[in-house]
Every structure is written in C-alpha cells, then in structure tokens.
Design a protein around this motif. Structure first.
Motif, mmCIF file in Angstrom:
data_model
loop_
_atom_site.group_PDB
_atom_site.id
_atom_site.type_symbol
_atom_site.label_atom_id
_atom_site.label_comp_id
_atom_site.label_asym_id
_atom_site.label_seq_id
_atom_site.Cartn_x
_atom_site.Cartn_y
_atom_site.Cartn_z
ATOM 1 N N TYR A 1 0.910 -1.249 0.181
ATOM 2 C CA TYR A 1 -0.043 0.120 0.170
ATOM 3 C C TYR A 1 0.847 1.306 0.094
ATOM 4 C CZ TYR A 1 -3.859 -3.112 1.560
ATOM 5 O OH TYR A 1 -4.709 -4.169 1.552
ATOM 6 N N MET A 2 0.652 2.219 -0.872
ATOM 7 C CA MET A 2 1.501 3.403 -0.749
ATOM 8 C C MET A 2 0.650 4.534 -1.297
ATOM 9 S SD MET A 2 3.740 2.978 -4.258
ATOM 10 C CE MET A 2 3.821 1.041 -4.102
ATOM 11 N N THR A 3 0.901 5.941 -0.794
ATOM 12 C CA THR A 3 0.427 6.910 -1.493
ATOM 13 C C THR A 3 1.029 7.082 -2.544
ATOM 14 O OG1 THR A 3 1.696 8.363 -0.319
ATOM 15 C CG2 THR A 3 0.215 7.666 0.903
ATOM 16 N N LEU A 4 0.301 8.533 -3.561
ATOM 17 C CA LEU A 4 0.803 8.740 -4.680
ATOM 18 C C LEU A 4 1.925 9.527 -4.380
ATOM 19 C CD1 LEU A 4 0.031 9.095 -7.676
ATOM 20 C CD2 LEU A 4 -1.050 11.090 -7.153
ATOM 21 N N ASP A 5 2.370 10.246 -3.337
ATOM 22 C CA ASP A 5 3.382 10.854 -3.210
ATOM 23 C C ASP A 5 4.713 9.780 -3.000
ATOM 24 O OD1 ASP A 5 2.564 13.424 -3.466
ATOM 25 O OD2 ASP A 5 2.174 13.673 -1.353
ATOM 26 N N GLU A 6 4.332 8.753 -2.177
ATOM 27 C CA GLU A 6 5.187 7.653 -2.056
ATOM 28 C C GLU A 6 5.629 7.181 -3.474
ATOM 29 O OE1 GLU A 6 4.049 5.996 2.536
ATOM 30 O OE2 GLU A 6 3.068 5.506 0.742
ATOM 31 N N PHE A 7 4.578 7.014 -4.155
ATOM 32 C CA PHE A 7 4.954 6.284 -5.561
ATOM 33 C C PHE A 7 5.741 7.138 -6.484
ATOM 34 C CE2 PHE A 7 3.867 6.361 -10.265
ATOM 35 C CZ PHE A 7 4.187 4.601 -10.489
ATOM 36 N N ARG A 8 5.766 8.368 -6.352
ATOM 37 C CA ARG A 8 6.403 9.561 -7.015
ATOM 38 C C ARG A 8 7.859 9.552 -6.674
ATOM 39 N NH1 ARG A 8 1.308 13.829 -7.405
ATOM 40 N NH2 ARG A 8 0.411 13.025 -9.138
ATOM 41 N N TYR B 1 0.241 -2.256 -12.928
ATOM 42 C CA TYR B 1 -0.512 -3.088 -11.956
ATOM 43 C C TYR B 1 -1.166 -2.285 -10.624
ATOM 44 C CZ TYR B 1 2.509 -6.374 -14.679
ATOM 45 O OH TYR B 1 3.109 -6.899 -15.733
ATOM 46 N N LEU B 2 -0.835 -1.214 -10.633
ATOM 47 C CA LEU B 2 -1.348 -0.426 -9.496
ATOM 48 C C LEU B 2 -2.754 -0.141 -9.740
ATOM 49 C CD1 LEU B 2 1.452 1.988 -8.653
ATOM 50 C CD2 LEU B 2 0.966 -0.079 -7.212
ATOM 51 N N TYR B 3 -3.796 0.031 -8.407
ATOM 52 C CA TYR B 3 -5.023 0.650 -8.666
ATOM 53 C C TYR B 3 -5.363 1.234 -7.291
ATOM 54 C CZ TYR B 3 -6.943 -3.025 -5.574
ATOM 55 O OH TYR B 3 -7.186 -3.903 -4.497
ATOM 56 N N HIS B 4 -6.261 2.278 -7.370
ATOM 57 C CA HIS B 4 -6.601 3.039 -6.014
ATOM 58 C C HIS B 4 -7.925 2.540 -5.499
ATOM 59 C CE1 HIS B 4 -4.350 6.862 -6.877
ATOM 60 N NE2 HIS B 4 -4.789 6.930 -8.172
ATOM 61 N N ASP B 5 -7.660 2.525 -4.020
ATOM 62 C CA ASP B 5 -8.609 1.848 -3.222
ATOM 63 C C ASP B 5 -9.540 2.919 -2.758
ATOM 64 O OD1 ASP B 5 -7.519 3.245 -1.067
ATOM 65 O OD2 ASP B 5 -6.883 1.565 0.174
ATOM 66 N N ARG B 6 -10.582 2.790 -1.997
ATOM 67 C CA ARG B 6 -11.478 3.830 -1.684
ATOM 68 C C ARG B 6 -10.866 4.853 -1.035
ATOM 69 N NH1 ARG B 6 -15.587 0.270 1.902
ATOM 70 N NH2 ARG B 6 -14.515 -1.516 0.978
ATOM 71 N N HIS B 7 -9.727 4.727 -0.306
ATOM 72 C CA HIS B 7 -9.166 5.690 0.314
ATOM 73 C C HIS B 7 -7.923 6.651 -0.365
ATOM 74 C CE1 HIS B 7 -10.794 4.318 3.806
ATOM 75 N NE2 HIS B 7 -10.427 3.079 3.844
ATOM 76 N N GLY B 8 -7.926 5.978 -1.849
ATOM 77 C CA GLY B 8 -6.890 6.977 -2.643
ATOM 78 C C GLY B 8 -5.525 6.104 -2.456
ATOM 79 N N ARG B 9 -5.302 5.111 -1.818
ATOM 80 C CA ARG B 9 -4.069 4.476 -1.581
ATOM 81 C C ARG B 9 -3.857 3.655 -2.820
ATOM 82 N NH1 ARG B 9 -4.644 1.253 3.913
ATOM 83 N NH2 ARG B 9 -6.564 0.686 2.767
ATOM 84 N N LEU B 10 -2.846 3.537 -3.482
ATOM 85 C CA LEU B 10 -2.275 2.731 -4.415
ATOM 86 C C LEU B 10 -1.902 1.422 -3.886
ATOM 87 C CD1 LEU B 10 0.133 5.173 -6.436
ATOM 88 C CD2 LEU B 10 -2.024 4.188 -6.915
ATOM 89 N N ILE B 11 -2.512 0.299 -4.518
ATOM 90 C CA ILE B 11 -2.363 -1.128 -4.037
ATOM 91 C C ILE B 11 -1.610 -1.914 -5.250
ATOM 92 C CG2 ILE B 11 -3.376 -3.104 -3.138
ATOM 93 C CD1 ILE B 11 -5.782 -1.531 -2.170
ATOM 94 N N LEU B 12 -0.738 -2.695 -4.812
ATOM 95 C CA LEU B 12 -0.111 -3.767 -5.640
ATOM 96 C C LEU B 12 0.015 -4.948 -4.906
ATOM 97 C CD1 LEU B 12 2.044 -4.060 -8.137
ATOM 98 C CD2 LEU B 12 3.847 -3.568 -6.542
ATOM 99 N N ALA B 13 -0.892 -5.920 -5.709
ATOM 100 C CA ALA B 13 -0.782 -7.280 -5.138
ATOM 101 C C ALA B 13 0.722 -7.847 -5.280
ATOM 102 C CB ALA B 13 -1.671 -8.142 -5.953
ATOM 103 N N TRP B 14 1.120 -8.593 -4.390
ATOM 104 C CA TRP B 14 2.317 -9.424 -4.615
ATOM 105 C C TRP B 14 2.509 -10.756 -5.272
ATOM 106 C CZ3 TRP B 14 3.145 -14.319 -3.163
ATOM 107 C CH2 TRP B 14 2.249 -15.183 -2.428
ATOM 108 N N ASP B 15 1.397 -11.339 -5.638
ATOM 109 C CA ASP B 15 1.271 -12.370 -6.582
ATOM 110 C C ASP B 15 0.514 -12.292 -7.866
ATOM 111 O OD1 ASP B 15 -1.533 -12.207 -5.618
ATOM 112 O OD2 ASP B 15 -1.720 -14.094 -5.136
ATOM 113 N N HIS B 16 0.147 -13.370 -8.622
ATOM 114 C CA HIS B 16 -0.522 -12.830 -9.985
ATOM 115 C C HIS B 16 -1.717 -12.641 -9.941
ATOM 116 C CE1 HIS B 16 -1.155 -17.426 -9.173
ATOM 117 N NE2 HIS B 16 -2.235 -16.910 -9.866
ATOM 118 N N ALA B 17 -2.484 -12.239 -8.875
ATOM 119 C CA ALA B 17 -3.832 -11.592 -8.877
ATOM 120 C C ALA B 17 -3.656 -10.137 -9.616
ATOM 121 C CB ALA B 17 -4.039 -11.263 -7.426
ATOM 122 N N LYS B 18 -2.447 -9.462 -9.479
ATOM 123 C CA LYS B 18 -2.341 -8.288 -10.114
ATOM 124 C C LYS B 18 -2.245 -8.126 -11.556
ATOM 125 C CE LYS B 18 2.782 -8.451 -10.141
ATOM 126 N NZ LYS B 18 2.967 -9.852 -9.314
#
Length: 212
Positions: A40-47, A60-77
């Motif tokens: 889980y990361m913020t957009l600033d952390e990603f940048r 492979y990233l997407y925003h959750d309801r809180h605006g956090r960027l989520i990266l799945a560790w396995d092939h779910a992404k």
C-alpha cells in the motif's frame, strides 16, 4: 493473495498474460483476498520511487476507496478486465466469483471498480464491450454489480473457501452477518474515490489492462 487453483498463461500477443483456473471455482468463492504482503502506498510515495521502478509497477496499481495505491504481490495483479467478468471486487475487500469458473477458463475482473480517474480505453473483446473505463462507471453500473455481488456473497458458506483464513475478524463478521441479513449488504458505491489533483494519475489507477 489469489485462489490457489489459478495459474498464469498467455492470452494473446495483444493482451499478453492472464490468470486461468486450474480447477472449477464455484460462484461464491473468494478469489482474491488482501494479505500482509500486498503493498500500500500514497501517490507521493509512488512518485518518490526511482523512475525504473515506477515504470515497472505502475501498470499493476489501482486506487482503493481511500486513494491509496495497491500492488498485489502475486499474480492477482495480472487479472485482465472483462465487461462481463467472472469475478468482482467487493466492499468487503475481497474479490468474489460471480459465476462458476470452469477449469481452463480465464479469470477476469471488472476494472470499473478500480477507481479509474480519466477515460481509459479497453478492448476486452466481449460482446457489448464498453470500449472505455470511466470514473463514473460505479455510478452507472452499481445496481447491476451489487446484485451480482450480493447474490454471490450469499453463497460463501456453501463452497470451499481456501482464502478464508486471510480475512480479518471484522470482514469475516460482516460477510457472515450478511448470510442472515442480506439487507446489511454494503454497496460497491462505497469503493469510489476521486483524486483532487488537477492531473489525475489515471494510468496509475488500473491493473494490467492488457493494452501493451
């Protein structure tokens, strides 16, 4: 984490890889559950990440309801989109099978639930393809999606759930409560998030679209 009865296989030259079922996955099965290894990361952390790393993971990233960027560790992404997907993200932080998935069938998801910030072209090849993902997809389609998801969540207790132990106590309680009280269902409308920035990072707000 994604359901253990899945694997990565090529879809086509245009799309690349996709996730496929290696055994039958019945409707009502939890197909993806968040776990401690997802990032889980913020957009600033990603940048602040080095450019090569940004370029490697942004697909492979997407925003959750809180605006956090989520990266799945396995092939779910690497699940591809379909406008008639056989799994859907829910307001219970799990992805659930909304119809039976047969061995050898591609496991697909609905990118319209992933908070796409600007129109994003798709070409999933399904009948009636929407051609673009839009930020208001949840507003447009939530009634249909909620019906599919709620009916599927009500089957959770009738099918094996290999990912059940990954769910938190609160999530388990909410899903179990739903079995006795379907009216307690939480709509996917609660998943919606909107960037307040002038230049939304739409390319960061989706998983692997298959558009290479």
């Amino acid at each position: 984490m994604i359901h253990p009865d899945t694997t990565l296989k090529p879809v086509s030259l245009e799309i690349g890889l996709g996730v496929f079922a290696t055994a039958r996955i019945p409707r009502g099965t939890i197909v993806v559950a968040k776990d401690q290894f997802d990032t889980y990361m913020t957009l600033d952390e990603f940048r602040r990440l080095p450019e090569p790393l940004q370029g490697k993971i942004e697909t492979y990233l997407y925003h959750d309801r809180h605006g956090r960027l989520i990266l799945a560790w396995d092939h779910a992404k690497q699940m591809n989109h379909s406008c008639h997907s056989n799994t859907m993200l829910t307001a219970y932080d799990v992805e659930i099978a909304v119809r039976d998935i047969e061995p050898g069938e591609e496991v697909t998801t609905e990118y319209g639930l992933l908070n796409i910030q600007n129109p994003y072209p798709i070409e999933c090849g399904c009948e009636g393809c929407r051609l673009h993902l839009r930020h208001d997809d949840i507003d447009r389609h939530h009634r249909q999606w909620d019906r599919q998801i709620r009916e599927s969540l009500l089957l959770v207790g009738r099918t094996p759930q290999p990912l059940w132990s990954l769910l938190g106590a609160e999530t388990k309680a909410e899903i179990l409560s739903l079995q006795d009280n379907p009216e307690s269902y939480i709509s996917v409308k609660t998943l919606k998030w909107r960037s307040t920035e002038n230049a939304p990072a739409d390319e960061l707000a989706c998983a692997d679209s298959g558009v290479k």
